[in-house]
Design a protein around this motif. Structure first.
Motif, PDB file in Angstrom:
ATOM      1  N   LYS A  82      37.849  15.974   6.161  1.00 19.06           N
ATOM      2  CA  LYS A  82      36.696  16.874   6.033  1.00 19.06           C
ATOM      3  C   LYS A  82      35.380  16.106   6.151  1.00 19.06           C
ATOM      4  N   LYS A  83      35.405  14.864   5.665  1.00 17.61           N
ATOM      5  CA  LYS A  83      34.179  14.068   5.706  1.00 17.61           C
ATOM      6  C   LYS A  83      34.554  12.586   5.773  1.00 17.61           C
ATOM      7  N   VAL A  84      33.837  11.834   6.601  1.00 21.44           N
ATOM      8  CA  VAL A  84      33.975  10.365   6.631  1.00 21.44           C
ATOM      9  C   VAL A  84      32.581   9.787   6.437  1.00 21.44           C
ATOM     10  N   SER A  85      32.407   8.950   5.422  1.00 16.33           N
ATOM     11  CA  SER A  85      31.084   8.380   5.141  1.00 16.33           C
ATOM     12  C   SER A  85      31.195   6.885   4.898  1.00 16.33           C
ATOM     13  N   ASN A  86      30.061   6.209   4.953  1.00 12.96           N
ATOM     14  CA  ASN A  86      29.986   4.751   4.733  1.00 12.96           C
ATOM     15  C   ASN A  86      31.005   3.989   5.588  1.00 12.96           C
ATOM     16  N   PHE A  87      31.261   4.514   6.790  1.00 12.43           N
ATOM     17  CA  PHE A  87      32.209   3.849   7.696  1.00 12.43           C
ATOM     18  C   PHE A  87      31.559   2.584   8.244  1.00 12.43           C
ATOM     19  N   LYS A  88      32.295   1.505   8.193  1.00 15.15           N
ATOM     20  CA  LYS A  88      31.757   0.230   8.700  1.00 15.15           C
ATOM     21  C   LYS A  88      32.890  -0.623   9.252  1.00 15.15           C
ATOM     22  N   ARG A  89      32.640  -1.191  10.419  1.00 12.82           N
ATOM     23  CA  ARG A  89      33.525  -2.244  10.944  1.00 12.82           C
ATOM     24  C   ARG A  89      32.726  -3.534  10.964  1.00 12.82           C
ATOM     25  N   GLU A  90      33.381  -4.628  10.650  1.00 10.62           N
ATOM     26  CA  GLU A  90      32.725  -5.933  10.733  1.00 10.62           C
ATOM     27  C   GLU A  90      33.721  -6.971  11.230  1.00 10.62           C
ATOM     28  N   LEU A  91      33.378  -7.590  12.335  1.00  8.75           N
ATOM     29  CA  LEU A  91      34.176  -8.700  12.862  1.00  8.75           C
ATOM     30  C   LEU A  91      33.427  -9.975  12.515  1.00  8.75           C
ATOM     31  N   ASN A  92      33.947 -10.702  11.531  1.00  2.00           N
ATOM     32  CA  ASN A  92      33.316 -11.943  11.097  1.00  2.00           C
ATOM     33  C   ASN A  92      33.812 -13.066  12.005  1.00  2.00           C
ATOM     34  N   MET A  93      32.959 -13.463  12.944  1.00  2.00           N
ATOM     35  CA  MET A  93      33.373 -14.442  13.949  1.00  2.00           C
ATOM     36  C   MET A  93      33.446 -15.848  13.365  1.00  2.00           C
ATOM     37  N   LYS A  94      32.685 -16.096  12.330  1.00  2.00           N
ATOM     38  CA  LYS A  94      32.712 -17.421  11.699  1.00  2.00           C
ATOM     39  C   LYS A  94      34.082 -17.700  11.084  1.00  2.00           C
ATOM     40  N   GLU A  95      34.714 -16.636  10.567  1.00  4.23           N
ATOM     41  CA  GLU A  95      35.968 -16.803   9.828  1.00  4.23           C
ATOM     42  C   GLU A  95      37.180 -16.207  10.535  1.00  4.23           C
ATOM     43  N   GLY A  96      36.953 -15.468  11.620  1.00  2.07           N
ATOM     44  CA  GLY A  96      38.074 -14.881  12.350  1.00  2.07           C
ATOM     45  C   GLY A  96      38.748 -13.745  11.609  1.00  2.07           C
ATOM     46  N   VAL A  97      37.948 -12.901  10.943  1.00  4.32           N
ATOM     47  CA  VAL A  97      38.502 -11.800  10.137  1.00  4.32           C
ATOM     48  C   VAL A  97      37.829 -10.487  10.529  1.00  4.32           C
ATOM     49  N   TYR A  98      38.636  -9.448  10.657  1.00  5.53           N
ATOM     50  CA  TYR A  98      38.156  -8.102  10.992  1.00  5.53           C
ATOM     51  C   TYR A  98      38.292  -7.217   9.751  1.00  5.53           C
ATOM     52  N   THR A  99      37.192  -6.591   9.332  1.00  4.87           N
ATOM     53  CA  THR A  99      37.180  -5.732   8.147  1.00  4.87           C
ATOM     54  C   THR A  99      36.702  -4.338   8.527  1.00  4.87           C
ATOM     55  N   ARG A 100      37.359  -3.334   7.963  1.00  2.93           N
ATOM     56  CA  ARG A 100      36.947  -1.937   8.174  1.00  2.93           C
ATOM     57  C   ARG A 100      36.906  -1.265   6.807  1.00  2.93           C
ATOM     58  N   SER A 101      35.853  -0.537   6.543  1.00  2.00           N
ATOM     59  CA  SER A 101      35.748   0.157   5.254  1.00  2.00           C
ATOM     60  C   SER A 101      35.169   1.552   5.468  1.00  2.00           C
ATOM     61  N   PHE A 102      35.558   2.476   4.618  1.00  2.00           N
ATOM     62  CA  PHE A 102      35.028   3.844   4.710  1.00  2.00           C
ATOM     63  C   PHE A 102      35.342   4.610   3.431  1.00  2.00           C
TER      64      PHE A 102
END
Length: 767
Positions: free
Chosen positions: A106-126
């Motif tokens: 019904k609702k998606v908020s505070n969606f964020k993707r972050e690819l941290n290139m310094k550390e080689g880690v992909y994070t997704r939050s919502f």
């Protein structure tokens, strides 16, 4: 589609806000890899919206029967497809009986993707409100381990916010996948066995036709408020296996699923041991734990960045662009396996199917030579030597003889698997790029041993091809080359493409020079190679005659070499006079119209001036640049970097900077409106070249490293490191001066703006 939704940041690629229109583009941009495998940034949980699912294993492919031409003489019967591999990242999530799916929430908020290139880690939050009104907060972290490169790791943390809920996690493996890019909708995978035990599961499957045997595996554990939760069930079907964990949750409580998964492949292990090796890998990473493995990931990436980073001060978009390019190159190829190469899309999509193009030799080798060591570049050259017999076979199919070699336009195993005749048969300049890479490798590393050991045989095969590919024009009393396609693929089936003719002449002369050098310095190798190839002095004399009488189209009116015969017959309307609504022309025009136009997809003549710049004066370059640049549409990803380097050489830094920005942010800003198909990996090496060779002016001249540093007005400073013959040199450029620092034990002499500078170990020299 919004083309500028990626937030500027020095070290991270960031997307904020959920827009279904951006999902496929972001799946490309946030892709991750570790040289052995890679995957698009697909959601772990179910997503029923528009998506392009993709997981890929290095070196695993399928020979997809071509739709055109295979019944004709010389045509490849298949196009090698990088295969969408079994999916190990999937996690089905049920919240009080409703499946989590961002397409239906019904609702998606505070969606964020972050690819941290310094550390080689992909994070997704919502945060989301499900169909049944449960509010949740999710944070997912994912990476593919550089240390244990058959394993990836996922941490899926879910918090219930507003109500009590039963949360069910079903991590799964799925081998019933298909390729986005398939000619006949063939079944690419055959699943042979599925097993599960102790919160782990395994799917054994092999590719059809090529019989690459694999084991896709996973291990999962669930913790609730710090305590481990036992799994409750396992489900299997023909191509699918899942584990099941359940947890009743009160508001503001958190549950975390940790999932390790990946592939063991018979390329690296005996067939019968794939499952056992997978179990061993799971035991190893489970003992280390997610956080422990993440720490190792950070350390491994820190070591890569220590050597390969380029720091730009004062221009955050330029900084983000170059780091993204360097990051993706290292995710794609790390030089650990000489049977692998660098695909134009890497592990980010399926377009271009094959693993290897001429891009590797023309663009990637300089990056790997300077940021790794000579062993990595040597492996890329060895890859071509290992395919020499196939290159001879490829030429033989087209009617060439006597050991003439035509390297494929696209290949996985040395066989040609590209099937557009105007490219497969006519874009033969790729042979020259391979010969040039041999020259470039020796020039930069000083390691001549490759040539007597392997390279000379490659050069002989290539020279034999050029000798047979030309014919003597009685009208011109010159050798001409008919029916070719240059790097500019907006000109097909032309006669006397200047770049191809020049390469052929150069290759023959270079081969003759190396024959003399090996004969005098490495007589045993010379005897072995001449015996094997049955080369005679008479044959070499014939080659020499061709090189000496090669024809080059030239315009006296403009004082320039013509891209090919008849270029001036075109209606010479410049790109600036084209309506913006008609760009890009490859998406707006018919091929008939493109082929009759003067528009250049990528540099042809200027590519030659880049490779062989010592053969031409600065005035020659300026004249040719000013003639051809106005007709260039840069609709090849490989084009802007060459123009950036040439503009910098001409001192046109504003133009050089704009080309640099275009090549470095080609995918981040989606210049060609196609990023959802995957990233342009090989052209990313050209971005590195734009800074180091363009702005830094780095060259090897008379066996010495040379620099002519310049800086764009938009930057306060930039710095980079190069490994030159096992000496690491750090260069820092500002508008006031340039500093050089030698990291090593022995002094080295370089040239800066034409003057000799001696660098002493760990001493900062300011010029």
């Amino acid at each position: 589609m919004n083309q500028d939704y990626i937030k500027p940041d020095n070290w991270c690629i960031i997307e904020e806000g959920f827009d279904k229109e951006n999902v496929k583009s972001s799946e490309s941009i946030f892709s991750i890899g570790n040289g052995a495998m890679g995957q698009r940034a697909n959601f772990e949980e179910t997503y029923t919206g528009d998506t392009f699912q993709g997981s890929y294993i290095a070196g695993v492919y399928y020979p997809d029967k071509t739709r055109v031409g295979w019944w004709k003489n010389g045509y490849p019967e298949y196009f090698a497809k990088v295969l969408n591999a079994p999916n190990w990242i999937g996690i089905k999530i049920l919240i009080s009986g409703e499946e989590l799916d961002l397409a239906t929430c019904k609702k998606v908020s505070n969606f964020k993707r972050e690819l941290n290139m310094k550390e080689g880690v992909y994070t997704r939050s919502f945060q989301a409100v499900t169909v049944n009104n449960v509010e949740i907060d999710v944070v997912v972290k994912r990476f593919l381990s550089l240390d244990i490169d058959e394993v990836g790791a996922i941490s899926y943390q879910l918090k219930v916010l507003n109500t009590a809920a039963l949360v069910v996690f079903e991590p799964y493996l799925d081998s019933g996948i298909t390729n986005e890019d398939s000619n006949w909708d063939d079944k690419f995978w055959n699943t042979t066995n599925i097993s599960s035990s102790d919160n782990s599961a395994f799917i054994e499957a092999h590719t059809m036709k090529t019989e690459f045997k694999t084991c896709t595996f996973m291990g999962a554990s669930l913790t609730f408020e710090g305590a481990e939760v036992a799994g409750v069930a396992s489900e299997k079907t023909d191509n699918f296996v899942s584990l099941k964990f359940e947890q009743n949750m009160d508001p503001n409580t958190t549950v975390t699923l940790t999932k390790f998964g990946g592939f063991t492949v018979a390329r690296n292990h005996p067939n019968e041991e794939l499952v056992q090796v997978a179990k061993n890998k799971l035991s190893e990473v489970s003992a280390i734990g997610f956080e422990g493995l993440l720490q190792k990931q950070k350390e491994a990436w820190a070591a890569i960045w220590e050597m390969s980073d380029i720091v730009i001060k004062g221009d955050i978009k330029a900084q983000q662009g170059i780091r993204f390019n360097i990051f993706q190159l290292n995710q794609t190829y790390l030089g650990t396996d000489s049977t692998l190469n660098i695909g134009p899309k890497g592990f980010t999509g399926e377009k271009y199917g094959g693993s290897t193009y001429w891009d590797t030799e023309a663009y990637c080798i300089p990056f790997y030579m300077a940021t790794k060591d000579d062993k990595v570049a040597r492996k890329l050259l060895k890859y071509r030597y290992n395919h020499l017999e196939k290159a001879i076979e490829n030429a033989k199919k087209l009617g060439f003889s006597n050991g003439a070699a035509l390297y494929p336009m696209v290949t996985m195993n040395g066989e040609e698997c590209h099937n557009e005749w105007e490219i497969t048969f006519e874009e033969i300049h790729r042979n020259g790029a391979i010969a040039f890479a041999i020259h470039n490798y020796f020039r930069y590393t000083g390691d001549y041993s490759y040539i007597p050991e392997m390279g000379l045989e490659v050069l002989i095969g290539i020279s034999r091809f050029w000798h047979q590919r030309v014919n003597l024009s009685k009208d011109k009393n010159k050798y001409v080359m008919l029916g070719v396609t240059g790097p500019n693929e907006y000109e097909n089936n032309v006669n006397n493409n200047w770049y191809t003719n020049y390469l052929a002449k150069w290759c023959i002369n270079y081969t003759l020079t190396q024959l003399d050098k090996v004969k005098n310095g490495y007589p045993d190798d010379y005897g072995r190679v001449v015996g094997k190839t049955k080369l005679t002095d008479r044959e070499c004399e014939k080659w020499k005659k061709v090189a000496n009488k090669m024809y080059f189209p030239f315009s006296k009116e403009y004082g320039v070499f013509l891209q090919q015969d008849g270029f001036l017959d075109k209606e010479l309307v410049k790109v600036d006079d084209l309506p913006k609504s008609e760009r890009p022309i490859n998406q707006k025009w018919s091929w008939d119209r493109i082929l009759r136009s003067p528009y250049i997809k990528q540099a042809d003549v200027l590519q030659g001036f880049y490779f062989f710049e010592e053969d031409f004066s600065i005035e020659d370059l300026e004249r040719h640049f000013d003639f051809y640049e106005p007709f260039t549409v840069h609709e090849s990803s490989l084009s802007p970097c060459v123009h950036s380097i040439q503009a910098a050489k001409l001192g046109r830094m504003e133009q050089a900077y704009n080309f640099y920005l275009r090549t470095s942010r080609l995918d981040l800003d989606d210049y060609n409106k196609e990023v959802e198909e995957g990233l342009h990996i090989t052209s990313m090496a050209g971005t590195w070249m734009s800074i180091v060779e363009g702005f830094g002016g780095m060259r090897v001249i008379n066996d010495k490293l040379s620099f002519k540093p310049q800086i764009p007005d938009q930057w306060q400073a930039y710095s980079f490191k190069v490994n030159f013959r096992d000496r690491i040199i750090k260069v820092n450029v500002t508008s006031e001066n340039t500093t050089f620092q030698l990291i090593g034990a022995e002094e080295v002499s370089i040239r800066v703006n034409g003057k000799k500078v001696v660098l002493l170990p760990n001493e900062l020299i300011t010029v």
